[in-house]
Structures are given as structure tokens and as C-alpha cells.
Design an enzyme around this catalytic site. Structure first.
Site, short mmCIF file in Angstrom:
data_model
loop_
_atom_site.label_atom_id
_atom_site.label_comp_id
_atom_site.label_asym_id
_atom_site.label_seq_id
_atom_site.Cartn_x
_atom_site.Cartn_y
_atom_site.Cartn_z
N LYS A 110 0.99 -1.18 -0.15
CA LYS A 110 -0.01 -0.12 -0.11
C LYS A 110 0.91 1.17 -0.19
O LYS A 110 0.67 2.33 -0.83
CB LYS A 110 -0.88 -0.01 0.98
CG LYS A 110 -2.05 0.99 1.24
CD LYS A 110 -2.82 1.23 2.18
CE LYS A 110 -2.08 2.05 3.30
NZ LYS A 110 -2.97 2.52 4.57
N ASP B 3 -6.81 0.92 0.88
CA ASP B 3 -6.87 1.04 2.21
C ASP B 3 -8.40 0.43 2.51
O ASP B 3 -9.30 -0.06 1.78
CB ASP B 3 -6.76 2.40 2.77
CG ASP B 3 -7.69 3.38 2.18
OD1 ASP B 3 -8.53 3.05 1.74
OD2 ASP B 3 -7.79 4.57 3.04
#
Ligand code: SF4
Length: 259
Positions: A169, A187
């Protein structure tokens, strides 16, 4: 391209907690004869994939509403962005910003961060969860940037992921925001929106990431990550989604949407 007629949003219509509540609760008493077909209908509706025209329409609306979406993590350069993202794991952007404003004022390069030292970094970020471990990582990644990358943030996913505290991420956010790559960082908000809307259902962030990359046209990919995060953060809320004011409520596949 197929024409999509958009259902108009009700003007000044207040969110109806009663309605939302109702949508989340199970009907108390329904005959099997009436509820089973309804459940089946809901299921098939949720499973119906979006057409390319629908995806284009949804992202056109996001673009019209917010042509230049911005991330909410404050930073001064690719390095401070990288540090901010590493610090943001299991913390809110607002909480991270509060701590990093003072930290980045004195350390906006790996060299300055090393000169500051782990103990002082810890002091600056002690309001953020897991701050001891994060301070360690910030120092270690700064050392590695200097030792292996000439003090610069590298531009490949594998290299960014090799830095202490940085995962997929982090790499996706940095590649997108610092270097303009068409990556999709997933997320909690993007994960929820991808699944609820039916845009890219998946059991893991990686499945949702790859699904979104597959369906979103390249013309929207630079900003798609921010549009979806902001949509999840301010409209498609986890507990009480604001379907009444949602820009894509006619396209969304979620059987429990409240419109
Ligand atoms: S209609 Fe409701 S559930 Fe669907 S995306 Fe909009 S806010 Fe989320």
C-alpha cells in the site's frame, strides 16, 4: 457507448437514520415465500458486474465533482510522503499530520532524519499508535535510502517495498502521488467501496486492487485512488453510508443501499 440515465438526487433531503437503520436490520417476520425470492433478487443484483459504460459514468461524476482530488496526508517531497505513509498505518491522516508538521519542519530529508536520531523522532511522533516501532522504521528506511538509493525515494514497487515499514500500500501511494503512476492503493475505505459497489469485489486488498485496475479506464487512474478514498471517508461510510447524497447511488450494486 450505452447511454446511462442518472437518477436525480433528492434536493436538501436529510439523511434518514430511520431508513438506514431499517436497511441494516433483518425483517422481523416475513414469510419464506416472500423473503426467499427477494433475497435471490438481491443476490443477483449484487453479483451483476458493472458495464464499461457504467464505470466510465461513475468516474466521470467523481471527476466533475472534484477534478483535482488531493490526498490528506501532509508532505513536502517524496521522502516526507513516504515517511507519512509509513506512519499512517493504523492511524488517521489527521493524527499523522499533527505529528509530522513539527517533525518535517526539522527533518525533510533522510540525512536530517538520521541527524535527529531515533529518540527525538520518537518524541515527535509519540501521539501516533505504534510510535516506537515506527520511529525505528523511519530511521532504518532513511539509512537504507542513503546507503542504497543515493538519498532519493526509489521509483519501483519492489524497491519501495524493500524499505523498513513499507508494504504494497505504501508503494502504491508513493508511486501514485509522488511519481504519477497509475497505481491503486487499497486502504480500508477503498476496500469497502470496491466491495459494496460491486466495482471490484474481493476478499483481500490485493484482489480489490487488481479488480479496480482491471475495470477503471486509464484516463481516470491517476486520481481514482483519491476519489475512492474520499468517497469511502465522507459518503460511503462504514456504519451509515450516506446513500441519499451519493453520486453513484443509481449505479451501486449494494443490496442494502438506502435509496
Ligand atoms: S449507494 Fe450507498 S452503499 Fe452504494 S456507494 Fe453510494 S453510499 Fe455507498
Amino acid at each position: 457507448m450505452a447511454k446511462i440515465t442518472r437518477r436525480p438526487l433528492p434536493k436538501n433531503k436529510p439523511t434518514s437514520p430511520k431508513r438506514i437503520q431499517k436497511s441494516h436490520s433483518r425483517p422481523a417476520a416475513k414469510s419464506a415465500a416472500t423473503s426467499a425470492p427477494k433475497r435471490a433478487a438481491k443476490k443477483s443484483k449484487a453479483a451483476k458486474p458493472w458495464t464499461p459504460a457504467e464505470v466510465h459514468e461513475a468516474f466521470s461524476r467523481f471527476r466533475n465533482a472534484n477534478p483535482e482530488p488531493r490526498g490528506e496526508l501532509e508532505h513536502l517531497n517524496p521522502y516526507t510522503l513516504l515517511v507519512a505513509v509509513v506512519l499512517s498505518a493504523q492511524a488517521t491522516d489527521a493524527g499523522v499530520n499533527k505529528a509530522t508538521r513539527a517533525l518535517f519542519a526539522v527533518a525533510d530529508t533522510p540525512q536530517k532524519m538520521l541527524a535527529l536520531g531515533e529518540e527525538k523522532v520518537r518524541d515527535y511522533i509519540k501521539t501516533i499508535g505504534l510510535y516506537r516501532n515506527k520511529a525505528k522504521n523511519v530511521i532504518a528506511l532513511s539509512e537504507k535510502l542513503i546507503a542504497e538509493f543515493g538519498g532519493e525515494v526509489p521509483r519501483t514497487r519492489a524497491e519501495i517495498e524493500s524499505l523498513p515499514g513499507a508494504g504494497r500500500k505504501t508503494a502504491n501511494v508513493v508511486l501514485n502521488m509522488a511519481f504519477g503512476e497509475h497505481t491503486m492503493a487499497v486502504d480500508t475505505h477503498v476496500f469497502r467501496v470496491g466491495n459494496r459497489t460491486g466495482l471490484a469485489p474481493g476478499n483481500t486488498p490485493l484482489e480489490v486492487e487488481l479488480g479496480l485496475e482491471r475495470v477503471i479506464p486509464p484516463e481516470f487512474m491517476l486520481h481514482a485512488h483519491h476519489w475512492l478514498i474520499l468517497h469511502g471517508r465522507y459518503t460511503c461510510l462504514a456504519r451509515k453510508p450516506r446513500c441519499e447524497v451519493c453520486l453513484i447511488n443509481d449505479l451501486c450494486r449494494w443490496p442494502e443501499k438506502t435509496v
